[in-house]
Design a protein around this motif. Structure first.
Motif, mmCIF file in Angstrom:
data_model
loop_
_atom_site.group_PDB
_atom_site.id
_atom_site.type_symbol
_atom_site.label_atom_id
_atom_site.label_comp_id
_atom_site.label_asym_id
_atom_site.label_seq_id
_atom_site.Cartn_x
_atom_site.Cartn_y
_atom_site.Cartn_z
ATOM 1 N N LEU A 75 0.828 -1.207 0.000
ATOM 2 C CA LEU A 75 0.000 0.000 0.000
ATOM 3 C C LEU A 75 0.867 1.265 0.000
ATOM 4 O O LEU A 75 0.540 2.252 -0.659
ATOM 5 C CB LEU A 75 -0.944 -0.012 1.212
ATOM 6 C CG LEU A 75 -1.987 -1.139 1.214
ATOM 7 C CD1 LEU A 75 -2.707 -1.223 2.549
ATOM 8 C CD2 LEU A 75 -2.992 -0.954 0.079
ATOM 9 N N VAL A 76 1.979 1.209 0.728
ATOM 10 C CA VAL A 76 2.927 2.338 0.745
ATOM 11 C C VAL A 76 3.366 2.655 -0.680
ATOM 12 O O VAL A 76 3.373 3.814 -1.122
ATOM 13 C CB VAL A 76 4.161 1.999 1.628
ATOM 14 C CG1 VAL A 76 5.320 2.935 1.343
ATOM 15 C CG2 VAL A 76 3.785 2.029 3.108
ATOM 16 N N LYS A 77 3.701 1.594 -1.432
ATOM 17 C CA LYS A 77 4.176 1.794 -2.815
ATOM 18 C C LYS A 77 3.050 2.263 -3.712
ATOM 19 O O LYS A 77 3.256 3.108 -4.586
ATOM 20 C CB LYS A 77 4.809 0.511 -3.328
ATOM 21 C CG LYS A 77 6.130 0.233 -2.622
ATOM 22 C CD LYS A 77 6.812 -0.998 -3.155
ATOM 23 C CE LYS A 77 8.106 -1.241 -2.386
ATOM 24 N NZ LYS A 77 8.706 -2.533 -2.705
ATOM 25 N N ALA A 78 1.826 1.725 -3.503
ATOM 26 C CA ALA A 78 0.678 2.159 -4.315
ATOM 27 C C ALA A 78 0.387 3.643 -4.082
ATOM 28 O O ALA A 78 -0.038 4.350 -4.998
ATOM 29 C CB ALA A 78 -0.551 1.316 -3.965
ATOM 30 N N LEU A 79 0.643 4.113 -2.875
ATOM 31 C CA LEU A 79 0.422 5.532 -2.558
ATOM 32 C C LEU A 79 1.598 6.406 -3.012
ATOM 33 O O LEU A 79 1.536 7.634 -2.912
ATOM 34 C CB LEU A 79 0.222 5.706 -1.045
ATOM 35 C CG LEU A 79 -1.128 5.252 -0.474
ATOM 36 C CD1 LEU A 79 -1.050 5.109 1.049
ATOM 37 C CD2 LEU A 79 -2.245 6.211 -0.857
ATOM 38 N N GLY A 80 2.667 5.770 -3.468
ATOM 39 C CA GLY A 80 3.848 6.526 -3.928
ATOM 40 C C GLY A 80 4.662 7.093 -2.775
ATOM 41 O O GLY A 80 5.447 8.025 -2.961
ATOM 42 N N LEU A 81 4.505 6.516 -1.593
ATOM 43 C CA LEU A 81 5.163 7.088 -0.418
ATOM 44 C C LEU A 81 6.623 6.667 -0.287
ATOM 45 O O LEU A 81 7.331 7.130 0.604
ATOM 46 C CB LEU A 81 4.396 6.700 0.857
ATOM 47 C CG LEU A 81 2.956 7.222 0.920
ATOM 48 C CD1 LEU A 81 2.237 6.654 2.140
ATOM 49 C CD2 LEU A 81 2.927 8.736 0.949
ATOM 50 N N GLU A 82 7.059 5.786 -1.180
ATOM 51 C CA GLU A 82 8.478 5.388 -1.146
ATOM 52 C C GLU A 82 9.327 6.388 -1.939
ATOM 53 O O GLU A 82 10.548 6.346 -1.885
ATOM 54 C CB GLU A 82 8.646 3.950 -1.666
ATOM 55 C CG GLU A 82 8.787 3.788 -3.168
ATOM 56 C CD GLU A 82 7.485 3.926 -3.956
ATOM 57 O OE1 GLU A 82 6.524 4.531 -3.459
ATOM 58 O OE2 GLU A 82 7.467 3.450 -5.107
ATOM 59 N N GLU A 84 10.865 9.923 -2.490
ATOM 60 C CA GLU A 84 11.187 11.136 -1.741
ATOM 61 C C GLU A 84 10.773 12.382 -2.524
ATOM 62 O O GLU A 84 10.910 12.426 -3.742
ATOM 63 C CB GLU A 84 12.697 11.202 -1.475
ATOM 64 C CG GLU A 84 13.169 10.339 -0.329
ATOM 65 C CD GLU A 84 12.577 10.747 1.029
ATOM 66 O OE1 GLU A 84 12.221 11.929 1.224
ATOM 67 O OE2 GLU A 84 12.460 9.863 1.895
ATOM 68 N N SER A 85 10.235 13.369 -1.815
ATOM 69 C CA SER A 85 9.936 14.656 -2.446
ATOM 70 C C SER A 85 10.854 15.705 -1.806
ATOM 71 O O SER A 85 11.461 15.425 -0.781
ATOM 72 C CB SER A 85 8.483 15.023 -2.190
ATOM 73 O OG SER A 85 8.317 15.324 -0.821
ATOM 74 N N GLY A 88 10.245 16.164 1.659
ATOM 75 C CA GLY A 88 10.401 14.931 2.440
ATOM 76 C C GLY A 88 9.086 14.196 2.450
ATOM 77 O O GLY A 88 8.044 14.795 2.697
ATOM 78 N N THR A 89 9.131 12.914 2.113
ATOM 79 C CA THR A 89 7.916 12.098 2.152
ATOM 80 C C THR A 89 8.102 11.002 3.181
ATOM 81 O O THR A 89 9.145 10.363 3.235
ATOM 82 C CB THR A 89 7.654 11.461 0.774
ATOM 83 O OG1 THR A 89 7.495 12.510 -0.176
ATOM 84 C CG2 THR A 89 6.397 10.620 0.795
ATOM 85 N N GLY A 90 7.076 10.801 3.967
ATOM 86 C CA GLY A 90 7.147 9.739 4.957
ATOM 87 C C GLY A 90 5.773 9.189 5.240
ATOM 88 O O GLY A 90 4.799 9.515 4.544
ATOM 89 N N TYR A 91 5.690 8.334 6.200
ATOM 90 C CA TYR A 91 4.401 7.773 6.611
ATOM 91 C C TYR A 91 4.547 7.171 7.990
ATOM 92 O O TYR A 91 5.650 6.834 8.420
ATOM 93 C CB TYR A 91 3.893 6.733 5.600
ATOM 94 C CG TYR A 91 4.853 5.611 5.300
ATOM 95 C CD1 TYR A 91 4.837 4.431 6.026
ATOM 96 C CD2 TYR A 91 5.804 5.744 4.283
ATOM 97 C CE1 TYR A 91 5.731 3.404 5.751
ATOM 98 C CE2 TYR A 91 6.706 4.724 4.008
ATOM 99 C CZ TYR A 91 6.663 3.566 4.734
ATOM 100 O OH TYR A 91 7.554 2.548 4.467
ATOM 101 N N ASN A 92 3.411 7.073 8.679
ATOM 102 C CA ASN A 92 3.375 6.404 9.981
ATOM 103 C C ASN A 92 2.461 5.198 9.902
ATOM 104 O O ASN A 92 1.427 5.240 9.239
ATOM 105 C CB ASN A 92 2.844 7.351 11.069
ATOM 106 C CG ASN A 92 3.772 8.515 11.328
ATOM 107 O OD1 ASN A 92 3.611 9.588 10.757
ATOM 108 N ND2 ASN A 92 4.765 8.307 12.152
ATOM 109 N N VAL A 93 2.858 4.139 10.597
ATOM 110 C CA VAL A 93 1.996 2.967 10.780
ATOM 111 C C VAL A 93 1.643 2.970 12.263
ATOM 112 O O VAL A 93 2.528 2.917 13.116
ATOM 113 C CB VAL A 93 2.709 1.668 10.384
ATOM 114 C CG1 VAL A 93 1.802 0.463 10.618
ATOM 115 C CG2 VAL A 93 3.157 1.733 8.926
#
Ligand code: 5GP
Ligand code: ZN
Length: 149
Positions: A75-82, A84-85, A88-93
């Protein structure tokens, strides 16, 4: 999709798994169901839930839990969160257990929360303080002993 589901007739997330309550499903496996959070903190805020009713993490059998992190990665990859912008791009689980720990739905769920800028997603707020090394050693020793038993 067929599933070895053990569900609870009165649970809102079990009803979502069964399709009795609508949801925006994004992905499903034999063991888990992923859908958009109805009160998102960021665009693409997803809930990943086991197809097994249990309120807290320790109530869920390992085979269901083992499915969740690989799905989260997908899902992280589907959202394009891997990717970098410049900001800075990140995510929390995030996975809350118990009312005191901010859990409001008593069916285990993992939040995948995008963090593409300072405004969206999770804000930091926990009472971190410098630890005493002696206390840390005692806590670790106690746990190692218990886990070895
Ligand atoms: P908790 O605070 O328990 O970790 O988070 C529960 C989450 O479930 C909240 O973010 C809330 O918006 C979401 N939620 C609660 N009811 C529903 C629902 O009926 N549908 C969807 N899609 N999300 C829900
Ligand atoms: Zn449930």
């Amino acid at each position: 999709m067929s599933s070895p589901a053990i569900l609870d007739a009165s649970c809102i997330f079990c009803k979502i798994i069964k399709g009795e309550i609508p949801s925006f499903k994004v992905y499903e496996t034999k063991y888990s169901y992923s859908f958009l959070d109805i009160e998102p903190t960021a665009e693409g805020h997803i809930l990943i839930i086991p197809k097994y009713h249990g309120a807290k993490l320790h109530n869920i059998p390992d085979e269901y839990l083992a499915d969740i992190l690989p799905v989260t990665k997908k899902l992280v990859k589907a959202l394009g969160l891997e990717i970098e912008s410049p900001e800075g791009t990140g995510y929390n689980v995030l996975q809350n257990n118990g009312r005191i720990a901010h859990q409001f739905v008593d069916h285990v769920h993992f939040h995948l929360i995008p963090k593409r800028n300072a405004e969206e997603g999770l804000y930091e707020g926990w009472p971190a303080k410098k630890a005493d090394m002696g206390e840390l050693k005692k806590i670790a020793d106690d746990l190692v002993k218990k886990l070895d038993e």
